[in-house]
Scaffold this motif. Structure first.
Motif, PDB file in Angstrom:
ATOM      1  N   THR A 245     -12.736   7.580  -5.938  1.00 56.66           N
ATOM      2  CA  THR A 245     -13.234   6.294  -5.434  1.00 56.66           C
ATOM      3  C   THR A 245     -13.723   5.360  -6.544  1.00 56.66           C
TER       4      THR A 245
ATOM      5  N   THR B 262     -19.989   5.422   5.552  1.00 53.49           N
ATOM      6  CA  THR B 262     -19.378   6.268   4.537  1.00 53.49           C
ATOM      7  C   THR B 262     -19.495   7.764   4.854  1.00 53.49           C
TER       8      THR B 262
ATOM      9  N   ARG C   4       0.850  -1.191   0.000  1.00 56.65           N
ATOM     10  CA  ARG C   4       0.000   0.000   0.000  1.00 56.65           C
ATOM     11  C   ARG C   4       0.883   1.237   0.000  1.00 56.65           C
TER      12      ARG C   4
ATOM     13  N   ASP D  68      -8.629   0.369  -6.380  1.00 54.93           N
ATOM     14  CA  ASP D  68      -7.566   0.198  -5.391  1.00 54.93           C
ATOM     15  C   ASP D  68      -7.493   1.332  -4.370  1.00 54.93           C
TER      16      ASP D  68
ATOM     17  N   ASP E 204     -15.916   5.182   8.624  1.00 56.72           N
ATOM     18  CA  ASP E 204     -15.484   3.822   8.274  1.00 56.72           C
ATOM     19  C   ASP E 204     -15.814   2.766   9.333  1.00 56.72           C
TER      20      ASP E 204
ATOM     21  N   ASN F 177      -9.772   4.817   4.902  1.00 59.84           N
ATOM     22  CA  ASN F 177      -8.542   5.089   5.642  1.00 59.84           C
ATOM     23  C   ASN F 177      -7.882   6.402   5.245  1.00 59.84           C
TER      24      ASN F 177
ATOM     25  N   ASP G 226      -8.666   3.280  -1.086  1.00 60.08           N
ATOM     26  CA  ASP G 226      -9.303   2.933   0.184  1.00 60.08           C
ATOM     27  C   ASP G 226      -9.738   4.217   0.891  1.00 60.08           C
TER      28      ASP G 226
ATOM     29  N   ARG H 128     -19.327  -0.631   5.530  1.00 59.12           N
ATOM     30  CA  ARG H 128     -18.666   0.391   6.337  1.00 59.12           C
ATOM     31  C   ARG H 128     -19.446   1.701   6.255  1.00 59.12           C
TER      32      ARG H 128
END
Length: 85
Positions: A33, A70, A6, A37, A60, A42, A39, A68
């Motif tokens: 978004t 949003t 990451r 890939d 989250d 986070n 995220d 999760r």
């Protein structure tokens, strides 16, 4: 190593205050978004010269159905997996 490594992209910008910076950073995060890939849960924000202090952009929290929350990190309504705000 399990999975792919990451990375974090650091993109400096100016804002009148922390709340304006959070608003911009959330909008910037939401704009990418569509990339699988990324995220967004986070995503965080820090001042340029103080990267040790980071502010979360999105809540989250894990919901009962496994999805999760949003909403923004400091929301005052019940968590939801709806549109990111």
């Amino acid at each position: 190593m399990i999975g792919r490594p990451r990375y974090v992209a650091h993109v400096p910008f100016t804002a009148v205050d922390l709340e304006a910076a959070k608003h911009f950073a959330r909008a910037l995060t939401r704009s990418v978004t569509f990339l699988p890939d990324v995220d967004p849960g986070n995503a965080s924000l820090s001042e340029e010269d103080d990267s040790a202090v980071q502010y979360r952009l999105f809540c989250d929290r894990e919901l009962d159905d496994g999805r999760r929350c949003t909403l923004r990190a400091d929301h005052d309504v019940p968590c939801t997996a709806g549109r990111r705000r």
